[in-house]
Scaffold this motif. Structure first.
Motif, short mmCIF file in Angstrom:
data_model
loop_
_atom_site.label_atom_id
_atom_site.label_comp_id
_atom_site.label_asym_id
_atom_site.label_seq_id
_atom_site.Cartn_x
_atom_site.Cartn_y
_atom_site.Cartn_z
N ASP A 170 8.85 1.89 10.69
CA ASP A 170 10.16 2.48 10.42
C ASP A 170 9.96 3.76 9.61
OD1 ASP A 170 13.12 1.49 8.55
OD2 ASP A 170 12.91 2.79 10.28
N SER A 180 6.88 3.31 15.43
CA SER A 180 8.32 3.22 15.63
C SER A 180 8.65 2.95 17.10
CB SER A 180 9.00 4.51 15.19
OG SER A 180 8.83 4.73 13.82
N ASN A 183 7.56 -0.55 17.94
CA ASN A 183 8.47 -1.53 17.33
C ASN A 183 9.74 -1.66 18.17
OD1 ASN A 183 9.12 -3.35 15.17
ND2 ASN A 183 10.58 -1.85 14.43
N ASN A 245 8.96 -5.74 -1.34
CA ASN A 245 9.49 -5.69 0.02
C ASN A 245 10.75 -4.83 0.12
OD1 ASN A 245 9.99 -6.20 2.68
ND2 ASN A 245 10.50 -8.36 2.42
N GLY A 246 10.70 -3.80 0.99
CA GLY A 246 11.86 -2.99 1.31
C GLY A 246 12.09 -1.79 0.44
N LYS A 267 7.93 2.02 3.29
CA LYS A 267 8.81 0.93 2.88
C LYS A 267 8.14 -0.39 3.25
CE LYS A 267 13.21 3.38 3.04
NZ LYS A 267 14.58 3.43 3.62
N LEU A 270 9.12 -3.06 6.01
CA LEU A 270 9.74 -2.35 7.13
C LEU A 270 8.70 -1.55 7.90
CD1 LEU A 270 13.06 -1.11 5.47
CD2 LEU A 270 12.70 -3.13 6.90
N ASP A 271 7.89 -0.77 7.17
CA ASP A 271 6.82 -0.02 7.82
C ASP A 271 5.63 -0.90 8.15
OD1 ASP A 271 7.88 2.61 7.97
OD2 ASP A 271 7.62 2.81 5.81
#
Length: 288
Positions: A170, A180, A183, A245-246, A267, A270-271
């Motif tokens: 992300d 990305s 994903n 996280n996040g 992140k 997320l990443d």
């Protein structure tokens, strides 16, 4: 909190792989595993990635290994891995910063696996093309398309070896990373592992020569938080650590040539699904 959630890692190829047993549950049901790196010239990253790849091949039935390298180069090396014909060191000569003893050892491990498992061999793939380099924005899109096409053709569980900036899911930049695109396509079947460190040396390319440079993580980064853990090398799955996280964090980041290091904004969760931290690292050397 980090010590409670982290899995300590052994540091060399000759050691047992029991420390990697957590991977079975972490990647269960996943079709594509992305293995990042904060540089293309850090020996300890190559060793840990080789250990993980060996485990995923032997214990989790992954059969397609793709590199952020030009396809014609990898096609020639793949022919060696399938048949044993050719000189591996000569075939690796165009691989730039990947032309190292550690990558050579990885390919030899795969060759031996293919000899033993002649009906279920590991296939090597190159995702990159020199024609992509003029446009960094579309390069990641094309590499993702190459990976998806190969996966659909082979229907084999796949490992990706590339830089953190390409495999993050992300992206926080203005353009989409390869991760990305992957994903979007694979969704829950895609699992990514980033890499971070604290201090040491790193190799970059200077006129085709390996040039070592010292580094240390900047203050107020995720790298300095992870450095407080008791383990010198460990894996931290982000779903177990709500503290990190996040939230936006900065990790170590180098490219193929030498430029002033600029941490990479990520992140966690997320990443990357998790991160491997190695406190002290050393520069790679060119394969002789």
């Amino acid at each position: 909190m980090i010590n409670k959630d982290a899995y300590a890692l052994n540091s060399d190829l000759s050691s047992s792989d029991t420390d990697l047993a957590f991977l079975k549950s972490e990647v269960e049901g996943k079709k594509v595993i992305g293995l990042g790196e904060f540089s293309h010239g850090t020996r300890e990253l190559f060793i840990q990635k080789t250990r993980i790849i060996k485990y995923l091949i032997e214990k989790c039935d992954f059969r397609l290994l793709s590199f952020e390298t030009q396809e014609p180069i990898m096609a020639a090396i793949n022919a060696f891995l399938q048949t044993g014909e050719g000189n591996l060191k000569s075939l690796m000569a165009p691989m730039g910063l990947y032309n190292t003893e550690d990558i050579y050892n990885l390919f030899q491990l795969i060759r031996q696996f293919n000899i033993t498992n002649s009906k279920d061999k590991v296939i090597l793939l190159g995702l990159d093309d020199q024609n992509y380099w003029s446009n960094p924005i579309t390069r990641d899109k094309f590499m993702a398309q190459n990976l998806i096409k190969s996966y659909e053709l082979k229907k084999a569980k796949t490992i990706i070896w590339t830089h953190n900036v390409h495999i993050m899911k992300d992206t926080t930049s203005n353009s989409m990373s390869m991760g990305s695109f992957l994903n979007q396509h694979f969704r829950n079947d895609f699992y990514t592992i980033g890499f971070d460190g604290f201090k040491g040396t790193v190799s970059v390319l200077n006129d085709d020569k390996f040039e070592p440079h010292p580094f240390q993580a900047k203050e107020h980064t995720l790298s300095t938080i992870l450095d407080q853990a008791r383990y010198p090398s460990f894996y931290l799955p982000f779903h177990k650590n709500s503290m990190i996280n996040g939230s936006s964090q900065l990790i170590i980041n180098f490219y193929s040539d030498w430029r002033e290091p600029k941490p990479l904004k990520v992140k966690p969760g997320l990443d990357f699904d998790g991160i491997i931290f190695i406190r002290n690292t050393s520069a790679t050397t060119k394969l002789e």
